[in-house]
Design an enzyme around this catalytic site. Structure first.
Site, short mmCIF file in Angstrom:
data_model
loop_
_atom_site.label_atom_id
_atom_site.label_comp_id
_atom_site.label_asym_id
_atom_site.label_seq_id
_atom_site.Cartn_x
_atom_site.Cartn_y
_atom_site.Cartn_z
N GLU A 239 -3.50 6.33 17.29
CA GLU A 239 -2.06 6.11 17.41
C GLU A 239 -1.46 7.18 18.31
O GLU A 239 -1.81 8.36 18.20
CB GLU A 239 -1.40 6.19 16.04
CG GLU A 239 -1.82 5.08 15.12
CD GLU A 239 -0.93 5.06 13.89
OE1 GLU A 239 0.11 4.41 13.95
OE2 GLU A 239 -1.30 5.71 12.90
N LYS B 215 0.84 -1.19 0.00
CA LYS B 215 0.00 0.00 0.00
C LYS B 215 0.88 1.24 0.00
O LYS B 215 2.04 1.12 0.36
CB LYS B 215 -0.96 -0.02 1.18
CG LYS B 215 -0.32 0.32 2.54
CD LYS B 215 -1.32 0.45 3.62
CE LYS B 215 -1.74 1.87 3.88
NZ LYS B 215 -0.83 2.67 4.70
N ASP C 137 -2.74 -5.46 2.60
CA ASP C 137 -3.15 -4.54 3.66
C ASP C 137 -2.79 -5.28 4.94
O ASP C 137 -3.44 -6.27 5.28
CB ASP C 137 -4.66 -4.27 3.58
CG ASP C 137 -5.11 -3.31 4.67
OD1 ASP C 137 -4.56 -3.37 5.79
OD2 ASP C 137 -6.01 -2.50 4.41
N HIS C 138 -1.78 -4.82 5.64
CA HIS C 138 -1.27 -5.65 6.74
C HIS C 138 -2.30 -5.87 7.84
O HIS C 138 -2.19 -6.79 8.63
CB HIS C 138 0.06 -5.10 7.29
CG HIS C 138 -0.08 -3.94 8.23
ND1 HIS C 138 -0.28 -2.66 7.80
CD2 HIS C 138 -0.05 -3.87 9.57
CE1 HIS C 138 -0.36 -1.85 8.84
NE2 HIS C 138 -0.22 -2.56 9.94
N HIS D 174 -7.10 0.26 5.96
CA HIS D 174 -7.27 -0.46 7.22
C HIS D 174 -8.68 -0.30 7.82
O HIS D 174 -9.32 -1.27 8.20
CB HIS D 174 -6.27 0.01 8.27
CG HIS D 174 -4.84 0.01 7.80
ND1 HIS D 174 -4.37 -0.89 6.87
CD2 HIS D 174 -3.78 0.79 8.12
CE1 HIS D 174 -3.08 -0.66 6.66
NE2 HIS D 174 -2.70 0.35 7.40
C1 BG6 Z 1 0.32 2.01 8.13
C2 BG6 Z 1 0.24 3.52 8.06
O1 BG6 Z 1 -0.29 1.44 7.02
O2 BG6 Z 1 -0.33 1.58 9.32
C3 BG6 Z 1 0.89 4.14 9.30
O3 BG6 Z 1 0.91 3.97 6.90
C4 BG6 Z 1 0.28 3.57 10.55
O4 BG6 Z 1 0.77 5.55 9.29
C5 BG6 Z 1 0.26 2.05 10.51
O5 BG6 Z 1 1.04 4.02 11.64
C6 BG6 Z 1 -0.52 1.49 11.66
O6 BG6 Z 1 -0.30 0.10 11.71
P1 BG6 Z 1 -0.43 -0.69 13.06
O7 BG6 Z 1 -0.20 -2.11 12.67
O8 BG6 Z 1 0.64 -0.13 13.97
O9 BG6 Z 1 -1.79 -0.41 13.60
#
Ligand code: BG6
Length: 488
Positions: free
Chosen positions: A218, A150, A179-180, A242
């Protein structure tokens, strides 16, 4: 097809952060667990110059720093023998000719190939074109798959264009848009909570659910990514992907089976039931904000109007959800890291106990940290005549499965891509449908300046405008209440 032959994982962008922080530690852990189909090798590629030895050293440092499992020198030495590096500039046809020969020399015969694009999306088209032009996407000696990181485009038009370009060289079933969030255990568990149990699904609808809140808060700010983030903002960075993924998993119909086609059909169906907002609706149903001090961060334009926080009120126009608002919010520099979805059920129709306080039941899906699921319900307070108090039934992953049970999201996704399972990847129409929802909001924000950009103090739960968004409906954000549930 070379099903039992060598698989080569080619990582473009191999000198970058993602490779050393996530991809290699995940592949190393999969190797430790003996899960990667054997035999395999990993070839890093990119503009930087490394010998194989230097590349291994570079990854060793990263893995020691970022792996969240016990590191062992012996396991690493075994894994490191499979790591190679071959330099190539993404725009150079010549380099790709050379890369093709070098890969063939390393492979010494037919092989499957997984190409991982850990590079900025603007480089996808050239890289895929060069792979195609040099015959490296042909599936005659084994399968060919491409994983795309992404962000997938910056708006609907660019996503459509990008889909056109990659689909010009690959079939959709060779394309893995990552999309992780979908690799996270707790995110997959949304589907298991809903569809591996009988008690939730009958009440999972407008008759019993008052509304849904999804929060991706966050604590961190820009983390040296200001150059990227300032041109992107929160909607493109986390909502288009996400947050809409979370919304989709919570709201989709049960698929006929857990395979990629059925699952993704249902996801697209529910996304299509959300009406893209008109400018008037954007003004009313969205909040955009920037944390104070953002404009003086290094690499941020002093006049930047980039939103670091957003809250949206979305409606799903189908039989299951009509009239149930979904409130979504996310921000940087907020009070704490908290990713959760709260399903608030309707209040009982009448207060039949004299001292009863009318509190709705809540099902809270704690996605991170302190992963788990809590159900809040009312109980009689002991030694009172008829007072009620809210209590929780709690499931914590760490208690139920052990403190280290949850693997890194990339492990699952890499393995699925290697095994040809695209269920947890975004299909072309899904990416475009998601952009079709986000685009009108971006346009109204960027072109009309409405709603005005609010500000919030870093370290808080965001601007008061976001409270107003819910207060208008007689509701409020539930996170503080929800986090106190965990402290009981
Ligand atoms: C990423 C965003 O895809 O996801 C970041 O680009 C964000 O800005 C991150 O901090 C959040 O991922 P996670 O796994 O920490 O919730």
């Amino acid at each position: 097809m070379a099903n039992n032959s060598l698989t080569t994982i080619v990582i473009f962008g191999a000198s970058g952060d993602l490779t050393k922080r996530k991809l290699i530690p995940s592949l190393f852990n999969l190797c430790r667990k003996d899960r990667i189909p054997q035999p395999y090798m990993i070839v890093g590629s990119g503009g930087s110059a490394f010998t194989d030895e230097q590349f291994r050293e570079h990854l060793l440092e990263g893995t020691k720093q970022f792996a969240d499992f016990q590191f062992s020198d012996q396991e690493w030495s075994n894994f490191a023998t499979r790591l190679f590096y071959r330099k190539a500039s993404y725009s150079s046809a010549e380099d790709f000719e050379r890369l093709s020969k070098e890969l063939a020399e390393l492979e010494k015969g037919p092989a499957n190939r997984l190409y991982y694009m850990a590079i900025p999306p603007k480089l996808f088209p050239d890289t895929i074109h060069n792979l195609d032009a040099t015959g490296q996407l042909h599936e005659d000696g084994g399968w060919r798959r491409v994983v795309l990181e992404k962000p997938f485009g910056t708006d609907l038009a660019s996503a459509v264009e990008l889909n056109k370009q990659v689909q010009g060289a690959l079939n959709e079933n060779q394309i893995y848009r990552i999309d992780h969030y979908l690799g996270k255990e707790t995110v997959q568990n949304i589907l298991f909570t809903r569809f591996a149990n009988t008690i939730f699904e009958p009440i999972w609808n407008r008759n019993y659910i008052d509304h849904v809140q999804i929060t991706v808060a966050e604590k961190v700010g820009l983390e040296h990514r200001a150059g990227f983030y300032d041109s992107v903002g929160v909607l493109r960075d986390v909502f288009q992907n996400h947050i809409l993924q979370l919304l989709t998993l919570i709201s989709m119909e049960p698929p006929a089976s857990f395979d990629a086609t059925h699952l993704r059909n249902e996801k697209v169906k529910v996304l299509s039931a959300i009406q893209p907002m008109t400018p008037e609706q954007v003004a009313l149903n969205t909040v955009r904000a920037q944390y104070r001090g953002y404009r003086t961060e290094p690499e941020v334009k002093p006049s930047s109007n980039t939103a670091t926080y957003a809250a949206l009120r979305l409606s799903i126009n189908n039989w299951r959800w009509k009239g149930v608002p979904f409130y979504l919010r996310s921000g940087k520099s907020m009070a704490e890291k908290q990713t959760q979805a709260i399903i608030q059920f309707k209040e009982p129709p009448l207060a039949m106990f004299p001292m009863q306080t009318m509190k709705p039941n809540l099902l809270v899906l704690y996605l991170q940290p302190d992963e788990g699921v809590h159900l809040r319900f009312e109980a009689k307070a002991p030694d009172t005549v008829a007072e009620t108090r809210s209590v929780d039934m709690e499931f914590h992953y760490a208690e139920a499965f052990g403190p280290t049970a949850i693997p890194e999201a990339y492990e699952r996704l890499l393995l699925d891509a290697l095994q040809g399972d695209a269920s947890l990847f975004t299909r072309a129409d899904e990416a475009e449908t998601a952009w079709a929802l986000i685009d009108p909001i971006l346009q109204t924000w960027e072109n009309h300046g409405t709603p005005p950009l609010a500000t919030y103090k870093p370290g808080t739960w965001g601007p008061y405008e976001a409270d107003t968004l819910l207060a208008r409906d007689g509701r409020r954000w539930l996170n503080e209440e929800a986090s106190s549930m965990r402290e009981d």
